[in-house]
Write a protein that holds these residues in place. Structure first.
Motif, PDB file in Angstrom:
ATOM      1  N   GLU A  71       0.905  -1.002  -0.022  1.00  0.00           N
ATOM      2  CA  GLU A  71       0.462   0.271  -0.160  1.00  0.00           C
ATOM      3  C   GLU A  71       1.119   1.418   0.435  1.00  0.00           C
ATOM      4  O   GLU A  71       1.715   1.477   0.745  1.00  0.00           O
ATOM      5  CB  GLU A  71      -0.765  -0.113   0.971  1.00  0.00           C
ATOM      6  N   SER A  91      -3.522   1.319   5.196  1.00  0.00           N
ATOM      7  CA  SER A  91      -5.204   1.504   6.316  1.00  0.00           C
ATOM      8  C   SER A  91      -4.026   0.985   7.931  1.00  0.00           C
ATOM      9  O   SER A  91      -4.984   1.327   8.435  1.00  0.00           O
ATOM     10  CB  SER A  91      -5.438  -0.943   5.794  1.00  0.00           C
ATOM     11  N   SER A 143      -4.938   4.088  10.158  1.00  0.00           N
ATOM     12  CA  SER A 143      -6.215   4.488  10.524  1.00  0.00           C
ATOM     13  C   SER A 143      -5.907   4.365  12.404  1.00  0.00           C
ATOM     14  O   SER A 143      -7.503   5.094  12.685  1.00  0.00           O
ATOM     15  CB  SER A 143      -7.091   3.066  10.552  1.00  0.00           C
ATOM     16  N   PHE A 190      -9.004   5.110   4.477  1.00  0.00           N
ATOM     17  CA  PHE A 190      -7.914   3.860   5.226  1.00  0.00           C
ATOM     18  C   PHE A 190      -7.925   2.595   4.550  1.00  0.00           C
ATOM     19  O   PHE A 190      -8.990   2.046   5.476  1.00  0.00           O
ATOM     20  CB  PHE A 190      -7.446   4.177   6.521  1.00  0.00           C
ATOM     21  N   GLY A 191      -7.605   2.073   3.796  1.00  0.00           N
ATOM     22  CA  GLY A 191      -6.527   0.603   2.956  1.00  0.00           C
ATOM     23  C   GLY A 191      -7.589   1.138   1.677  1.00  0.00           C
ATOM     24  O   GLY A 191      -9.270   1.723   1.390  1.00  0.00           O
ATOM     25  N   ASP A 198      -9.103  -1.513   0.501  1.00  0.00           N
ATOM     26  CA  ASP A 198     -10.572  -1.780   0.556  1.00  0.00           C
ATOM     27  C   ASP A 198     -12.117  -0.987   0.844  1.00  0.00           C
ATOM     28  O   ASP A 198     -13.231  -1.265   0.710  1.00  0.00           O
ATOM     29  CB  ASP A 198     -10.977  -2.417   1.753  1.00  0.00           C
ATOM     30  N   GLU A 199     -11.530  -0.139   2.050  1.00  0.00           N
ATOM     31  CA  GLU A 199     -12.800   1.059   1.970  1.00  0.00           C
ATOM     32  C   GLU A 199     -13.345   1.813   0.206  1.00  0.00           C
ATOM     33  O   GLU A 199     -14.034   2.050  -0.049  1.00  0.00           O
ATOM     34  CB  GLU A 199     -11.963   2.241   3.173  1.00  0.00           C
TER      35      GLU A 199
END
Length: 214
Positions: A58, A77, A80, A115-116, A118-119
């Motif tokens: 990332e 992530s 966070s 954050f990340g 995936d979000e």
């Protein structure tokens, strides 16, 4: 267009150090391939040139889609735990890159900090689901000789409602939209956002259609 930069990375499997390219700005409204890579989970994958191992890494990047009113600073992530710190940093960076990103054009929506990846993936998938439901509604509206008015994407996204609404008559008023939404809902009660849009509009006051895209 999308932009990228290069940095030195260590393979987590064999320790090999190598230069890897990372996207720093992704234009979701132009780079459909990169957008699909984000959704599919392939965006942040790297392959070690020595052991051929594949791993994710990332790095912070900006995701921009002016048509959908999305401006997201996507951070690792692991950040966070210090979300307030990095959100403040995002706002500083935003002011610095704003003239370049928008080329002096006015922007009504605020940037968001994710954050990340995936979000971001979750946001894009929710949008896709809302777009599909909106497309079904628009098809039904045309079949029923109803007109369609487009809403501001950022406002619709915040409330998880349709990106456009049907209406009858010459002007897209709140009342005309409510009546048209009732017709669509009566014909297909499986469209959840049709109901949510109607219920939201019924709670509001005034005749102008809310969140109308100019």
């Amino acid at each position: 267009m999308a932009t990228k930069s290069s940095m030195r990375i260590d393979c987590p499997s064999c320790g090999e150090s190598f230069d890897a390219d990372f996207w720093t700005v992704v234009r979701g409204d132009r780079d459909t391939g990169l957008k699909e890579a984000i959704i599919s989970g392939e965006f942040d994958l790297l392959m070690c040139p020595r052991c051929r191992g594949v791993f994710s890494h990332e790095e912070t990047f900006i995701y921009l889609d002016t048509e959908k009113e999305i401006l997201a600073f996507v951070m690792p992530s692991s950040y966070s735990g210090e979300s307030e710190k990095w959100t403040a940093k995002m706002r500083e960076d935003y002011e610095a890159v704003r003239p370049t990103l928008f080329q002096g054009q006015p922007v009504d929506h605020e940037p968001r900090c994710l954050f990340g990846i995936d979000e971001l993936t979750a946001l894009l998938l929710r949008d896709r689901d809302a777009e599909e439901e909106t497309d079904v509604m628009e098809f039904m509206a045309r079949e029923a000789d109803l007109r369609v008015a487009h809403l501001l994407p950022s406002r619709a996204r915040e409330r998880d409602i349709l990106f456009s609404v049907p209406y009858s008559g010459p002007e897209p008023t709140r009342g005309a939209a409510i009546e048209a939404l009732k017709k669509i809902e009566a014909a297909n009660d499986a469209l959840v956002r049709v109901r949510k849009t109607r219920e939201l509009f019924e709670k509001l006051s005034g005749d102008p259609l809310p969140f109308l895209k100019k």
